[in-house]
Every structure is written in structure tokens, then in C-alpha cells.
Design a protein around this motif. Structure first.
Motif, short mmCIF file in Angstrom:
data_model
loop_
_atom_site.label_atom_id
_atom_site.label_comp_id
_atom_site.label_asym_id
_atom_site.label_seq_id
_atom_site.Cartn_x
_atom_site.Cartn_y
_atom_site.Cartn_z
N ARG A 180 0.77 -1.06 -0.34
CA ARG A 180 -0.13 -0.07 0.20
C ARG A 180 0.79 1.39 0.05
N GLU A 181 1.94 1.24 0.76
CA GLU A 181 2.84 2.50 0.77
C GLU A 181 3.58 2.77 -0.48
N PHE A 182 4.26 1.66 -1.05
CA PHE A 182 5.01 1.88 -2.32
C PHE A 182 4.57 1.58 -3.64
N GLY A 183 3.10 0.66 -3.59
CA GLY A 183 2.53 0.27 -4.67
C GLY A 183 3.36 -0.20 -5.84
N THR A 184 4.36 -1.01 -5.76
CA THR A 184 5.10 -1.79 -6.74
C THR A 184 4.26 -2.99 -7.14
N THR A 185 4.40 -3.13 -8.48
CA THR A 185 3.89 -4.45 -8.93
C THR A 185 4.19 -5.57 -8.21
#
Length: 366
Positions: A182-187
Motif C-alpha cells: 500500500r505504501e510503495f505500490g510496486t507491482t
């Protein structure tokens, strides 16, 4: 960040049947996709193809819109967290987390910043000078996660990273991984055989069986709207009750219940009825038009505020999740009811969902 796309991807080892027989799947940019299924279903093979650790036999694999079939792993800008921590025992936590950056000749100040930021996020700041032998299993897994984080990749890959942890640590690490996404949003692509992990972590879930993609959707979609008996029986704990029944032209009949149905004119003679354990209630507490079923209590699992009641009628069995502390004894006859809208129907031959039917009110107890 990047999307991942499989176009008719096949993976075969030697002359054997393909482990992955033609996968079409799109993982969206920034989403958390969970690949779930029983052992041997091909989920880890799919993950390793993304990483470049397994070659693609046929078809096309794209990461960020670029064809990567022949691209070496080091050029794919991915980071992978394995089931085993794979930490260097002679290195400190700091050195383990920094190792990949040093190999890539990242400037020293950049390494220091990234490692300390990741350590702060993961609660490892006080452990940076310890070695893996001085850490708990959960701490080691956080170090492995931090080592992947500092890479700042476009894709995170997780290969059953929590399976070696005890139940309490698994819950904690699930929360950590979900918070980081949720914090970084990396795939992110996460492989597990645990459907609880899949439902708590996944933006979407891809359910696999023997290399075949059975269904893709959000956790709620897969739980409430399964396409087939495999998905229905796999998602949920306990899983959906699946009971064989005979269709006679006006309704279906099994050892446990009899239902009048509408909209089944072209249905097969053999059907499978599905109802979730939590949809079953005591008949005395249900509206009169709800279908009833009667079976003998076989086993009661007490979970405190609720119980899992195992029921049997002839060769058929069901599980009901019932609230309260009412005493039930093995061999006792129990009558339950369920909302007719909660009934699922499947074709026994194809195992596929039958969607064009509904229960006619006034079903009888067998």
C-alpha cells in the motif's frame, strides 16, 4: 512499476506434458496479484518465468510492455523473496541488505540511505549489526524483504515467503507485506498454496490447477461468484459444501434435501449443489420458505464463539458453521436451513457453474 502479460505462454520440460499449457494472464501495473493453487499446479514455475529463472517454451512474456522471453534475469529489474531466507551467514544485516546494491556499483551514500530507510520501515534499525544466526525466523524474513526493497525494482516476486514461519509470525508478516505494498505500490506477484494468505493480501487472485488458469478476480468475486467446483471448493475455510444430486425435470434430490428448481430445462441429469458452511442456520431460526436439510451430527469442532458441525446423511457430508454454545452430540439428528439465494448449482460432468436457475419456494425436507 510495470505490468506483466502472458500471451499463450507454455512451459514444458523435455517431452513431458506441459507444466503450463498455454497461459493468458495480465497483471496490472501496481497491483498485488496472488497465484494460488495446490502443490504442482504450476504457480512457482510461472513466477520463475517472470524472474527469468525458467525459460519460456512457447508464447510471449512481457514486462512493462517489453518482450522478455530472452532477457537475462539481471536485466529485468525485478526483486525476489524466496521461501528460504538465503541470507549470507557471515554478513551482518546491513551487509546482507546492501549486497545487491554493491554488486550493481550503487554509490556508497545511496546504499547507506536505502538500507537505513528500509530498516526503519521494517523495524530492523536496532539489528543492522547482527548476523543471521542471532535473529529469529521472522527477523530473517524481514531482512530478506528489506534486501529486495532496497533494490527499488519495478516488480516484486514472492515465492511462498511465509511458509517456514509459525502461525503468529505469518499473520504479522502478512500485515507487513500488505502495508508495504500500500505504501510503495510496486507491482507484486505472490505465490502461495494458502487461500487465507491469498484472500488477505491479493488485489486480485489467479487460481491455478494443473497449470490451467481456473479463474481470476478479486477475493470477494472468487468467494461469492465461483465459475466452477474447483474454485468453489478451494476458496473459503471451511470450503463450500458440494453435494451430488439428481435432476428429475422439476427439481433435484440428494440424500440430504429436495429442491424444486426453475430454469433448468436443459440441465444435465447429474448436478452438484453448493452451499457455504456459514450460510447454514438452525431451521427454527429461519423463514418458513427457506429450504431445509436434515442430517446426523458426526463431529463438532468447538472454536469458542462458534462451532464447525460435521454432518452426514448416507454417503454425503457437509460442514455447518454455527454460532453459540448449544450442546450437540454425535449421532443426533439436526435440521438446518439456508437462504435459497445462497445456493450454487454446478454441472457434474463439466464442473462448471449453472447460472440460469433458481430455487422454487416450498422445498421439502428429505
Amino acid at each position: 512499476m510495470a505490468s506483466i502479460e502472458f500471451k499463450r505462454v507454455i512451459k514444458r520440460y523435455g517431452d513431458s506434458l506441459p507444466t503450463v499449457p498455454g497461459l493468458d494472464l495480465t497483471i496490472r501495473d501496481g497491483e498485488f496479484m496472488v497465484l494460488v493453487g495446490p502443490s504442482g499446479c504450476g504457480k512457482s514455475t510461472i513466477l520463475r518465468m517472470i524472474a527469468g529463472l525458467e525459460s519460456v517454451t512457447a508464447g510471449e512474456l512481457y514486462i512493462g510492455g517489453h518482450l522478455v522471453n530472452d532477457l537475462p534475469p539481471k536485466d529485468r529489474d525485478i526483486a525476489m523473496v524466496f521461501q528460504n531466507y538465503a541470507l549470507y551467514p557471515h554478513m551482518t544485516v546491513f551487509e546482507n541488505m546492501a549486497f545487491g546494491l554493491r554488486v550493481r556499483h550503487t554509490p556508497k551514500l545511496g546504499i547507506e540511505r536505502r538500507v537505513r530507510e528500509a530498516a526503519e520501515t521494517l523495524g530492523l534499525s536496532e539489528l543492522l549489526q547482527r548476523k543471521p544466526g542471532q535473529l529469529s525466523g521472522g527477523q530473517c524474513q524481514r531482512v530478506a524483504l528489506g534486501r529486495a526493497m532496497v533494490r527499488e525494482p519495478q516488480v516484486f516476486l514472492f515465492d511462498e515467503p511465509l511458509s517456514n514461519l509459525d502461525a503468529e509470525l505469518r499473520v504479522q508478516m502478512r500485515a507487513n507485506i500488505g502495508r508495504l505494498h500500500r505504501e510503495f505500490g510496486t507491482t507484486s506477484v505472490y505465490v502461495t498454496h494458502d487461500q487465507v494468505e491469498a484472500m488477505t493480501l491479493g488485489s486480485r487472485i489467479a487460481i491455478l490447477n494443473r497449470g490451467q488458469l481456473m479463474q481470476v478476480g478479486t477475493p470477494l468475486e472468487l468467494y461469492s461468484d465461483p465459475d466452477n467446483t474447483f474454485v468453489a471448493g478451494f476458496m473459503g475455510s471451511p470450503p463450500m459444501n458440494l453435494v451430488p444430486a439428481q435432476y428429475s425435470g422439476s427439481g433435484v434430490r440428494s440424500a440430504m434435501l429436495e429442491l424444486a428448481l426453475e430454469g433448468l430445462e436443459d440441465a444435465a441429469a447429474q448436478l452438484i449443489l453448493g452451499v457455504r458452511p456459514e450460510q447454514l442456520v438452525h431451521a427454527a431460526d429461519a423463514p418458513a420458505h427457506w429450504p431445509r436439510l436434515r442430517a446426523a451430527v458426526e463431529l463438532v469442532e468447538s472454536l469458542g464463539a462458534e462451532r464447525l458441525v460435521h454432518l452426514r446423511a448416507g454417503k454425503e457430508s457437509m460442514i455447518a458453521r454455527l454460532p453459540g454454545m448449544q450442546l450437540l452430540t454425535p449421532g443426533e439428528s439436526l435440521t438446518l436451513a439456508f437462504d435459497p439465494a445462497a445456493l450454487y448449482l454446478f454441472d457434474a460432468a463439466t464442473q462448471q457453474r449453472v447460472r440460469h436457475a433458481r430455487v422454487r419456494t416450498g422445498a421439502a425436507v428429505c
